[in-house]
Design a protein around this motif. Structure first.
Motif, PDB file in Angstrom:
ATOM      1  N   LEU A 134       0.840  -1.286   0.015  1.00 25.08           N
ATOM      2  CA  LEU A 134       0.142   0.037  -0.008  1.00 25.08           C
ATOM      3  C   LEU A 134       0.862   1.149   0.238  1.00 25.08           C
ATOM      4  N   ALA A 135       0.802   1.929  -1.034  1.00 23.86           N
ATOM      5  CA  ALA A 135       1.766   3.151  -1.060  1.00 23.86           C
ATOM      6  C   ALA A 135       0.926   4.625  -0.788  1.00 23.86           C
ATOM      7  N   HIS A 136      -0.602   4.429  -0.972  1.00 24.93           N
ATOM      8  CA  HIS A 136      -1.307   5.816  -0.593  1.00 24.93           C
ATOM      9  C   HIS A 136      -2.653   5.173  -0.066  1.00 24.93           C
ATOM     10  N   GLN A 137      -3.246   5.988   0.890  1.00 23.46           N
ATOM     11  CA  GLN A 137      -4.590   5.674   1.021  1.00 23.46           C
ATOM     12  C   GLN A 137      -5.367   7.005   1.725  1.00 23.46           C
ATOM     13  N   GLU A 138      -6.548   7.124   0.853  1.00 19.25           N
ATOM     14  CA  GLU A 138      -7.392   8.324   1.544  1.00 19.25           C
ATOM     15  C   GLU A 138      -8.808   7.871   1.597  1.00 19.25           C
ATOM     16  N   THR A 139      -9.604   8.399   2.580  1.00 21.41           N
ATOM     17  CA  THR A 139     -11.007   7.865   2.749  1.00 21.41           C
ATOM     18  C   THR A 139     -11.986   9.297   2.554  1.00 21.41           C
ATOM     19  N   GLY A 140     -12.763   9.046   1.555  1.00 17.66           N
ATOM     20  CA  GLY A 140     -13.741  10.361   1.395  1.00 17.66           C
ATOM     21  C   GLY A 140     -14.904  10.138   2.394  1.00 17.66           C
ATOM     22  N   VAL A 150      -3.608   3.276  -3.521  1.00 20.16           N
ATOM     23  CA  VAL A 150      -2.612   2.840  -4.575  1.00 20.16           C
ATOM     24  C   VAL A 150      -1.773   1.799  -4.175  1.00 20.16           C
ATOM     25  N   TYR A 151      -1.637   0.942  -4.796  1.00 22.38           N
ATOM     26  CA  TYR A 151      -0.794  -0.422  -4.614  1.00 22.38           C
ATOM     27  C   TYR A 151       0.345  -0.577  -5.532  1.00 22.38           C
ATOM     28  N   ASP A 152       1.541  -0.709  -4.956  1.00 23.42           N
ATOM     29  CA  ASP A 152       2.783  -1.109  -5.684  1.00 23.42           C
ATOM     30  C   ASP A 152       2.993  -2.543  -5.777  1.00 23.42           C
ATOM     31  N   ARG A 153       3.334  -2.942  -7.056  1.00 23.63           N
ATOM     32  CA  ARG A 153       3.602  -4.402  -7.068  1.00 23.63           C
ATOM     33  C   ARG A 153       4.897  -4.554  -6.366  1.00 23.63           C
ATOM     34  N   ALA A 154       4.784  -5.674  -5.613  1.00 24.42           N
ATOM     35  CA  ALA A 154       6.308  -6.014  -4.632  1.00 24.42           C
ATOM     36  C   ALA A 154       6.832  -7.057  -5.485  1.00 24.42           C
ATOM     37  N   ARG A 155       8.145  -6.841  -6.058  1.00 27.94           N
ATOM     38  CA  ARG A 155       8.874  -7.596  -6.837  1.00 27.94           C
ATOM     39  C   ARG A 155      10.218  -8.049  -6.091  1.00 27.94           C
TER      40      ARG A 155
END
Length: 204
Positions: free
Chosen positions: A185-191, A199-204
């Motif tokens: 999880l790179a970013h999270q916001e609740t409205g 925003v999720y980044d692929r963990a490689r």
């Protein structure tokens, strides 16, 4: 709230965005035009800020034909609409001016400027794009392309809007049979309406 991280993949980063309900649907059971449940959430501040995050680093937009026809039939008029939200105008101008790659089996010529029509496997086209140019490649709300790229493990970042609705029917983004993958999880916001921009980044 977390801050967005930079992808560690080599070459151009491939990003994708889609709005999903709690049961994972990207439109309702009545077909591709069944977006009634999505409408209350797409003009919130959270949604508009989310949209700004997803396009600001992108220099190529990838769309399916249906989305291209819908987007490019609507957004150009917003670009010069003084009454529109500034975030909407900025996105509209980017969409009009940026390089666009549209997947279609029926179109032979592009009716839009700065657009190339392709009729080839999605993974092949994206691999070619990664080897040329600079900037992020944004797969813009085109679920069939996103599914194919998830299957080929070619997506580096997922921008998802999770809406507090259960539709009970309609296609899902994440079907059985996709290869296993891990995401951070790179970013999270609740409205205010309960929508979540993630925003999720692929963990490689």
């Amino acid at each position: 709230m977390n801050t967005t991280t930079t992808s560690t993949t080599t070459g151009r980063t491939v990003t994708a965005n889609l709005a999903l309900t709690l049961d994972g649907r990207y439109h309702g059971p009545a077909g591709p035009g069944d977006f009634g449940a999505f409408v209350p959430y797409v003009t919130t501040d959270t949604a508009r800020d989310h949209m700004t995050r997803l396009w600001t680093g992108a220099t190529t937009a990838v769309l399916g034909r249906t989305n291209a026809e819908g987007f490019l039939g609507f957004w150009p008029s917003v670009a010069d609409d003084a009454s529109a939200d500034p975030r909407d105008r900025s996105y509209a101008r980017w969409l009009v001016e940026t390089e666009k790659v549209v997947f279609s089996t029926t179109l032979t010529e592009a009716p839009w400027e700065r657009t190339r029509i392709v009729n080839a496997p999605a993974d092949q086209v994206i691999r070619d794009l990664k080897n040329q140019g600079e900037g992020e490649i944004l797969v813009n709300s085109s679920a069939s392309i996103i599914k194919a790229l998830l299957d080929a493990d070619l997506i580096d970042r997922l921008h998802l809007m999770i809406l507090p609705e259960i539709l009970g029917g309609g296609p899902r983004l994440l079907d059985d049979g996709l290869p296993a993958s891990a995401w951070t999880l790179a970013h999270q916001e609740t409205g205010e309406r309960g929508e979540i921009a993630a925003v999720y980044d692929r963990a490689r």
